[in-house]
Design a protein around this motif. Structure first.
Motif, PDB file in Angstrom:
ATOM      1  N   ASP A  26       0.798  -1.230   0.000  1.00 30.33           N
ATOM      2  CA  ASP A  26       0.000   0.000   0.000  1.00 30.33           C
ATOM      3  C   ASP A  26       0.833   1.283   0.000  1.00 30.33           C
ATOM      4  O   ASP A  26       0.298   2.364   0.265  1.00 30.33           O
ATOM      5  CB  ASP A  26      -0.940   0.015   1.202  1.00 30.33           C
ATOM      6  N   TYR A  58      -0.475   3.910  -2.440  1.00 27.50           N
ATOM      7  CA  TYR A  58      -1.792   4.396  -2.046  1.00 27.50           C
ATOM      8  C   TYR A  58      -1.704   5.348  -0.853  1.00 27.50           C
ATOM      9  O   TYR A  58      -2.480   6.314  -0.766  1.00 27.50           O
ATOM     10  CB  TYR A  58      -2.702   3.212  -1.729  1.00 27.50           C
ATOM     11  N   GLN A  93      -9.272   3.759  -2.095  1.00 24.09           N
ATOM     12  CA  GLN A  93      -8.303   2.905  -2.771  1.00 24.09           C
ATOM     13  C   GLN A  93      -7.313   2.307  -1.772  1.00 24.09           C
ATOM     14  O   GLN A  93      -6.886   1.162  -1.931  1.00 24.09           O
ATOM     15  CB  GLN A  93      -7.570   3.711  -3.836  1.00 24.09           C
ATOM     16  N   LEU A  94      -6.962   3.077  -0.744  1.00 21.91           N
ATOM     17  CA  LEU A  94      -6.092   2.536   0.306  1.00 21.91           C
ATOM     18  C   LEU A  94      -6.814   1.437   1.083  1.00 21.91           C
ATOM     19  O   LEU A  94      -6.229   0.396   1.407  1.00 21.91           O
ATOM     20  CB  LEU A  94      -5.648   3.655   1.247  1.00 21.91           C
TER      21      LEU A  94
END
Length: 350
Positions: free
Chosen positions: A82, A85, A206-207
């Motif tokens: 991640d 993100y 999105q994260l």
């Protein structure tokens, strides 16, 4: 003697009658009628499977669930790398702060210091204009007397015009500062802030999508990918078999359809657990007929039309497995389950 014989025959007839009644009762209990037996259906515990995939693209960083593992709804099953993100969230947050500061500055209007400065500049410009006008008037009088060259008149005229234009510009700036920003400018700044906030929400979502969550209780049937693989919304990571609610898919023929109704209490048994019955109830009856599936074993011909029945079953100890063959027993006049609370928690007697 005749009386004794008659008595003996009476006793013998009474004994024979008792024997006949006893045999009838035994036969009745051993071979009850169809109405007493109720309805017996055959089916299998239905298999419902979900293909789980990440809602975004990235490299898989971790997968925590193994094949055969029971998972609960909301449990984290895996994560993506991640880092990108998180950077996108930080950038979006900075844009929101910038747009918010700009909007607040417009709503606050001009500062008192700025207005005071503009007023001072306007006053200074007025003084300069008066000086330039006096100089221009003097040069005009001298030019009429032929005491001043034409170049001095042109220079004075240009200086006077420049001072006039400068005063007008400063006065316009002061008026704008006093009036504040236009409504359209504030609306545009507010729209920019809303767009920045939407961008931040999208980046945050999105994260969040870098985590794969179990949508319901179930059992991991297949683990398709491994850490290090590239994931995408089109590529499943797990195959999840749903276990709640659990139901048996069975079939009832048309002559016996009237004995079944939604909500009717039933009992489910399996050869894997002899003598044990699982509480169940009829949850769904198909409105249309179909040919009996080949996997269903019933005494009727396989080409006969039947109706699909979905029988929900309580499985507190997780003994019933998906796909397991079962037998459904529906007794005549069986009560319906209560529509309040969890039917599996309600007490019932066979």
């Amino acid at each position: 003697m005749p009386a004794i014989r008659a008595m003996r025959w009476g006793v013998i007839l009474a004994l024979l009658l008792l024997v006949v009644i006893a045999l009838f009762v035994i036969k009745t209990y051993e071979h009850p009628s169809a109405a007493q037996e109720g309805l017996t259906l055959y089916g299998n515990v239905d298999i419902r499977e979900v293909q789980l995939a990440f809602n975004d693209e990235g490299r898989i960083q971790n997968l925590s669930a193994l094949e055969g593992q029971a998972v609960r709804q909301g449990e984290v099953l895996g994560t993506l790398d991640d880092r990108r993100y998180r950077l996108a969230v930080d950038r979006a947050h900075a844009l929101v702060q910038e747009a918010d500061a700009h909007l607040n500055s417009l709503l606050a209007g001009s500062r008192h210091e700025d207005i005071a400065k503009l007023k001072a500049e306007v006053a200074s410009s007025k003084s300069t204009l008066q000086l330039r006008k006096s100089t221009y008037d003097r040069i005009v009088r001298l030019a009429r007397q032929k005491a001043s060259p034409p170049q001095d008149l042109d220079t004075a005229r240009a200086a006077y015009q420049a001072a006039t234009a400068q005063l007008q510009a400063l006065q316009a700036s002061l008026n704008l500062a006093l009036a504040g920003p236009r409504t359209e400018t504030i609306s545009a700044a507010r729209a920019t802030l809303n767009a920045a906030m939407a961008g931040e929400a999208l980046a945050q979502q999105q994260l969040t999508d870098t985590r794969l969550l179990a949508p319901a209780d179930g059992i991991i049937r297949t683990r398709i990918l491994e850490p290090g693989d590239m994931a995408s919304p089109q590529q499943p990571v797990y195959a999840l078999a749903l276990t709640r609610p659990l139901w048996v898919r069975a079939y009832v023929d048309e002559p016996n359809l009237g004995q079944v109704h939604p909500g009717q209490t039933a009992w489910v048994s399996s050869d894997s657990f002899p003598g044990k019955r699982f509480k169940a109830w009829v949850g769904y009856i198909s409105p249309t007929a179909e040919f009996t599936p080949k996997t269903v074993e019933t005494p009727q011909l396989r080409t006969s039309l039947v109706y699909q029945v979905r029988v929900f079953v309580c499985n507190p100890d997780n003994q019933l497995r998906l796909g397991m063959p079962t037998t459904v027993h529906i007794l005549p006049g069986a009560p319906s389950v209560s529509s309040h609370g969890d039917p599996c928690q309600q007490s019932a007697k066979p």
